[in-house]
Design a protein around this motif. Structure first.
Motif, short mmCIF file in Angstrom:
data_model
loop_
_atom_site.label_atom_id
_atom_site.label_comp_id
_atom_site.label_asym_id
_atom_site.label_seq_id
_atom_site.Cartn_x
_atom_site.Cartn_y
_atom_site.Cartn_z
N LYS A 105 0.82 -1.22 0.00
CA LYS A 105 0.00 0.00 0.00
C LYS A 105 0.85 1.27 0.00
O LYS A 105 0.38 2.34 -0.40
N GLY A 106 2.10 1.15 0.42
CA GLY A 106 2.99 2.31 0.45
C GLY A 106 3.79 2.52 -0.83
O GLY A 106 4.57 3.46 -0.93
N ILE A 107 3.60 1.65 -1.82
CA ILE A 107 4.33 1.76 -3.09
C ILE A 107 3.46 2.52 -4.09
O ILE A 107 2.28 2.21 -4.25
N PRO A 108 4.01 3.51 -4.79
CA PRO A 108 3.22 4.33 -5.73
C PRO A 108 2.65 3.52 -6.89
O PRO A 108 3.17 2.47 -7.27
N ASP A 109 1.56 4.04 -7.46
CA ASP A 109 0.94 3.43 -8.63
C ASP A 109 1.92 3.36 -9.80
O ASP A 109 2.73 4.27 -10.01
N ASN A 110 1.84 2.29 -10.57
CA ASN A 110 2.55 2.17 -11.85
C ASN A 110 4.06 2.45 -11.74
O ASN A 110 4.66 3.00 -12.66
N SER A 111 4.66 2.04 -10.63
CA SER A 111 6.07 2.37 -10.39
C SER A 111 7.02 1.19 -10.49
O SER A 111 8.24 1.38 -10.51
#
Length: 309
Positions: free
Chosen positions: A24-30
């Motif tokens: 949940k702490g990882i950015p979208d599309n990264s």
């Protein structure tokens, strides 16, 4: 991120915690690529934690829990890029399932990934020696004595599968091998009867990988805890390395949400990628840290040719 411990290196980050919460702490599309072996439902016990998806009472319960991780994986993966999942069919047992047979675990995973939005991209069968399996598992269907008794209960050995899924959309950073394949991962290296890269591509594009070195894995013993564990089997490094070469670029960020002893993350680092690993079990996490630090150290060491006068 809700983590117990974390280790940030120059080219890797490892987190000791629940993968759904950490994701949940990882950015979208990264994330450029993902690869992992999921918990095998109720087949194996990895830890005593209530958060361990492998401790599900039934396969349906496991899938209900796993779908939350799949949703986060879809969100964080870059469009047009690849997620691969290493798995196998699950033996059905008389005492647990009421019958002797197999459960199509790979097929169920594909359906779950598709429900999250992924596209079913391809599947690789990874050959394994049935005699080795028979010796290890004592499975009724693989015992030679069963041929004499009643061969209607005989079956084939269980291969591993690499289930390959793709996120819809155009890949903004193509994975281009401009010079083709210049090296080979696996046993029985192609002789180069034609163009070497063509020979390598033919092996890698085969729907059955017969040339994976089964014994080429990370050492698992330092992470073993007998009190609550019945299974630990690191993925063959040949499988990881091929997947990394096929579907990621040097410098990409690669994620393993079930990092175990760090096999996928370690190989990402060794092959010039950046690795992110998430692992719930403390002893696995600690070993993964050691393995990834060693990979970084080896990458920093100059080769004999670089130091020679």
């Amino acid at each position: 991120m809700n983590v117990k411990n974390q280790c940030i290196g120059k080219s890797f980050a490892l987190y000791n915690g629940d993968c759904v919460e950490v994701l949940k702490g990882i950015p979208d599309n990264s994330i450029h690529g993902m690869g992992f072996s999921p918990p095998f439902a109720s087949l194996y016990t990895y830890s005593a934690s209530d958060r361990d998806m492998g401790n599900a009472r039934t396969n349906d319960e496991f899938m209900q829990n796993f779908k939350f991780a799949v949703s986060e994986l879809y969100r964080t993966l870059m469009p047009g890029r690849i997620l691969w999942c290493h798995c196998m069919d699950i033996p059905a047992m008389k005492e647990r399932d009421g019958f002797i047979g197999l459960q199509d675990f790979p097929g169920e995973l594909i359906k779950l990934f598709e429900l999250a939005g992924f596209i079913y991209h391809s599947r690789v069968v990874i050959w394994k020696d049935p005699l080795t399996e028979a010796t290890r598992t004592k499975a009724l269907g693989l015992m030679h004595k069963q041929i004499v008794k009643d061969s209607s209960m005989c079956r084939q050995g269980l291969p591993d599968y690499l289930i390959v899924m793709r996120k819809p959309g155009d890949n903004p950073e193509p994975v281009a091998h401009k010079n083709g394949f210049e090296s080979y991962i696996g046993e029985d290296k192609p002789a180069g009867k034609t163009v070497f890269s063509h020979e390598v591509w033919r092996r890698y594009a085969s729907p059955v990988w017969m040339d994976i070195r089964q014994s080429r894995t990370l050492n698992r013993e330092p992470a073993r805890e007998e009190k609550d564990e019945k299974h630990i089997c690191p993925l063959q490094l040949d499988v990881i390395d091929r997947a990394l070469e096929l579907w990621t670029n040097p410098g990409d960020t690669f994620l393993s949400p079930f990092a175990g002893v760090g096999s996928e993350v370690r190989e990402a680092v060794a092959m010039g990628r950046n690795g992110i690993g998430i692992e719930l079990k403390g002893s696995y996490y600690n070993q993964a840290v050691l393995n990834c630090k060693q990979a970084e150290l080896e990458c920093e060491q100059p080769s004999l040719f670089e130091v020679a006068p």
